[in-house]
Design a protein around this motif. Structure first.
Motif, mmCIF file in Angstrom:
data_model
loop_
_atom_site.group_PDB
_atom_site.id
_atom_site.type_symbol
_atom_site.label_atom_id
_atom_site.label_comp_id
_atom_site.label_asym_id
_atom_site.label_seq_id
_atom_site.Cartn_x
_atom_site.Cartn_y
_atom_site.Cartn_z
ATOM 1 N N ILE A 129 -35.519 -2.714 -0.079
ATOM 2 C CA ILE A 129 -36.213 -1.423 -0.010
ATOM 3 C C ILE A 129 -35.518 -0.513 1.004
ATOM 4 O O ILE A 129 -34.767 -1.000 1.843
ATOM 5 C CB ILE A 129 -37.715 -1.594 0.362
ATOM 6 N N MET A 130 -35.763 0.779 0.887
ATOM 7 C CA MET A 130 -35.129 1.794 1.751
ATOM 8 C C MET A 130 -33.598 1.722 1.670
ATOM 9 O O MET A 130 -32.911 2.003 2.642
ATOM 10 C CB MET A 130 -35.575 1.632 3.211
ATOM 11 N N LYS B 210 -30.989 -13.066 -0.118
ATOM 12 C CA LYS B 210 -30.478 -11.959 0.691
ATOM 13 C C LYS B 210 -30.859 -12.143 2.161
ATOM 14 O O LYS B 210 -30.093 -11.783 3.048
ATOM 15 C CB LYS B 210 -31.005 -10.627 0.164
ATOM 16 N N TYR B 211 -32.051 -12.697 2.406
ATOM 17 C CA TYR B 211 -32.442 -12.920 3.792
ATOM 18 C C TYR B 211 -31.556 -13.996 4.432
ATOM 19 O O TYR B 211 -31.126 -13.858 5.581
ATOM 20 C CB TYR B 211 -33.923 -13.285 3.916
ATOM 21 N N HIS C 52 -29.677 5.433 15.445
ATOM 22 C CA HIS C 52 -30.034 4.025 15.672
ATOM 23 C C HIS C 52 -31.309 3.667 14.915
ATOM 24 O O HIS C 52 -31.402 2.614 14.277
ATOM 25 C CB HIS C 52 -30.209 3.763 17.166
ATOM 26 N N ALA C 53 -32.298 4.575 14.971
ATOM 27 C CA ALA C 53 -33.573 4.309 14.291
ATOM 28 C C ALA C 53 -33.378 4.247 12.772
ATOM 29 O O ALA C 53 -33.920 3.368 12.099
ATOM 30 C CB ALA C 53 -34.581 5.392 14.649
ATOM 31 N N ILE C 54 -32.579 5.165 12.252
ATOM 32 C CA ILE C 54 -32.314 5.168 10.799
ATOM 33 C C ILE C 54 -31.641 3.858 10.396
ATOM 34 O O ILE C 54 -32.064 3.180 9.456
ATOM 35 C CB ILE C 54 -31.409 6.366 10.408
ATOM 36 N N GLU D 80 -31.517 -1.380 7.839
ATOM 37 C CA GLU D 80 -31.119 -2.790 8.029
ATOM 38 C C GLU D 80 -32.270 -3.733 7.698
ATOM 39 O O GLU D 80 -32.099 -4.706 6.971
ATOM 40 C CB GLU D 80 -30.665 -3.004 9.477
ATOM 41 N N LEU D 81 -33.467 -3.441 8.211
ATOM 42 C CA LEU D 81 -34.595 -4.336 7.947
ATOM 43 C C LEU D 81 -35.011 -4.276 6.475
ATOM 44 O O LEU D 81 -35.506 -5.252 5.913
ATOM 45 C CB LEU D 81 -35.793 -4.003 8.845
ATOM 46 N N GLY D 82 -34.770 -3.138 5.848
ATOM 47 C CA GLY D 82 -35.091 -3.021 4.423
ATOM 48 C C GLY D 82 -34.118 -3.779 3.540
ATOM 49 O O GLY D 82 -34.457 -4.170 2.421
#
Ligand code: AMP
Ligand code: ZN
Length: 465
Positions: A406-407, A51-52, A392-394, A399-401
């Motif tokens: 996760i998330m 996935k990465y 944007h923060a959400i 995105e990073l999760g």
């Protein structure tokens, strides 16, 4: 991007054979049982890596096999009075049930060894022709001495391997290190016709053969748990490179094991858990977070405490998302000049996340960066922030999760699933005329502000306004 290559024992720059594309082969399970948490770690690690790679823009052709013929399959089929074929069908279905629940993305292809028998036979014929293999009484062996690079993956010389290892002594083999490519049929065992009589393939040849047929002579990444370095992957190299004369895999990646209460997991020690058992008690994201909380090349220890710690960490992440969610209706809509610098500030964490993950998929450090981002978000964002900044923060957190799995279930997704599950349980209770239970479920939901309505087309739910 850098990856640690078991073959060279170094971190190397990752350069795929074809730009933008990755050919990846991961050794899959022997399908005679439900998979255990150790297997689960290996599957989750390589799912995360896949996935990465996709997150970084690569198109990944991901092959993971099912070993559906070997000694363990034959014994289990005999013990349970079923056929090897039925046993395989059954546990492949069960594999998908658990893997899907763990949100492991399905492979591009999941080949079964028994679907490749004629290709395996051709492969072995080529090895015999080239002088890498020989037949004895219906068995075919690979001659390890004839392959110059034998031992290069595990970093051992053939002579040392011979003295150090516990290989079965078999007079018919030219050398104790030789291994079976084809096994002569024993009575009551499944077998296939071959130039050497009826028999079945050895374990190592299936992966060489399926990798060749599905991905080609040279692939980018070959992976599995560390237990597979020797002899399985060593033998795969000997087979594939013996046959083609070309590099088999550019990068060899191996995932470290899981211990349970600091001991090797085993049925006899009574510390053995299937993934299914753990899925009954913990959310899949908690399990994933735990599995990748350490770098994939370090062993992790499985205890109830560390799983609970992973659960608490995940809750902190969701808490941050929920707080942000509450700010989505803030008065200010458009981003202000001052907030633009906050966006830049927050995006730095994405760069750092990528930097960590680009360094041999360092999920442990990647997770730390996510927590640093959450700290920053808590400081920078509040009820006076603009909706666009909050959004944007959400998006950034989700995105990073995403490559980590996760998330990925924010804002009521899980609540809705929970309600649907309870409605299902209530229906079941009513079917069984357990009205006390049915009423209890309805009342519990009512207390949480969820109203159930029985309609001719089924149960509908709504939130009390
Ligand atoms: P198997 O079904 O035993 O052939 O294993 C399937 C995959 O799980 C292989 O890649 C193994 O290396 C891996 N594996 C087996 N046991 C463990 C363990 N305790 N921890 C991590 N990976 C494991
Ligand atoms: Zn394999």
């Amino acid at each position: 991007m850098k990856v640690y290559n078991t073959l060279t024992r170094k971190k190397e720059e990752f350069i795929p054979i074809e730009e933008g594309k990755v050919k990846m082969y991961v050794c899959g399970p022997t399908v005679y049982n439900l998979f255990h948490i150790g297997n689960a770690r290996t599957f989750i690690i390589f799912d995360t890596i896949r996935k990465y790679l996709e997150y970084r823009g690569y198109e990944v052709n991901f092959v993971q096999n099912f070993t559906d013929i070997d000694d363990k399959m034959i014994k289990k089929a005999q013990d349970t009075e079923t056929t090897v074929k039925e046993l395989g069908d059954h546990y492949i279905m069960e594999y998908y049930k658990d893997a899907d629940k763990l949100k492991i993305k399905r492979a591009t292809v999941n080949p079964r060894a028994t679907e490749y028998i004629s290709e395996i036979i051709s492969f072995i014929e080529e090895l015999i022709e080239k002088g890498y293999a020989y037949e004895v009484d219906g068995d075919v062996y690979y001659s390890t001495k004839s392959f110059v690079g034998y031992g290069k993956l595990s970093g051992q010389k053939l002579e040392d391997l011979q003295t150090g290892s516990r290989v079965d002594v078999d007079e018919r083999k030219q050398d104790p290190m030789d291994f079976a490519l084809w096994k002569n049929a024993k009575p009551f065992e499944p077998s296939w016709k071959s130039p050497w009589g009826n028999g079945r393939p050895g374990w190592h040849i299936e992966c060489s053969c399926m990798a060749l047929n599905l991905l080609g002579e040279t692939i980018d990444i070959h992976a599995g748990g560390t237990d597979l370095i020797f002899p399985h992957h060593e033998n795969e190299i000997a087979q594939s490179e013996g046959r083609s004369g070309k590099t088999f895999a550019k990068y060899w990646l191996h995932g470290a094991f899981i211990n349970v209460d600091n001991k090797k997991m085993s049925k006899s020690l009574n510390n053995f858990f299937t993934a299914r058992e753990i899925l009954e008690k913990y959310d899949q994201e908690v399990i994933r977070l735990f599995m990748i909380s350490g770098h994939y090349r370090t062993q992790i220890n499985f205890t109830v405490e560390v799983l609970d710690a992973a659960k608490a960490s995940l809750e902190r992440m969701y808490n941050a998302l929920n707080i942000l969610n509450g700010y989505l209706n803030n008065e200010k809509e458009e981003i202000s000049e001052k907030e633009k610098s906050v966006v830049v500030e927050l995006n730095r964490y994405k760069e750092r996340f990528i930097e960590k993950m680009d360094d041999d998929f360092n999920t442990a450090d990647g997770i730390s960066v996510i927590f640093e981002l959450i700290r920053e978000v808590n400081i920078r964002i509040n009820k006076d922030s603009s909706q666009k900044l909050v959004k944007h923060a959400i998006d950034l957190l989700i995105e990073l999760g995403s490559p980590l799995g996760i998330m990925q279930n924010p804002f009521g997704g899980s609540l809705e699933e929970e309600i649907e599950k309870l409605i299902e349980e209530r229906n079941e209770a009513r079917k069984n005329r357990d009205f006390a239970m049915a009423d209890k479920i309805r009342n519990d939901l009512m207390n949480q502000g969820i109203i159930l309505e029985d309609t001719p087309s089924g149960v509908r739910w709504s939130k009390r306004s």
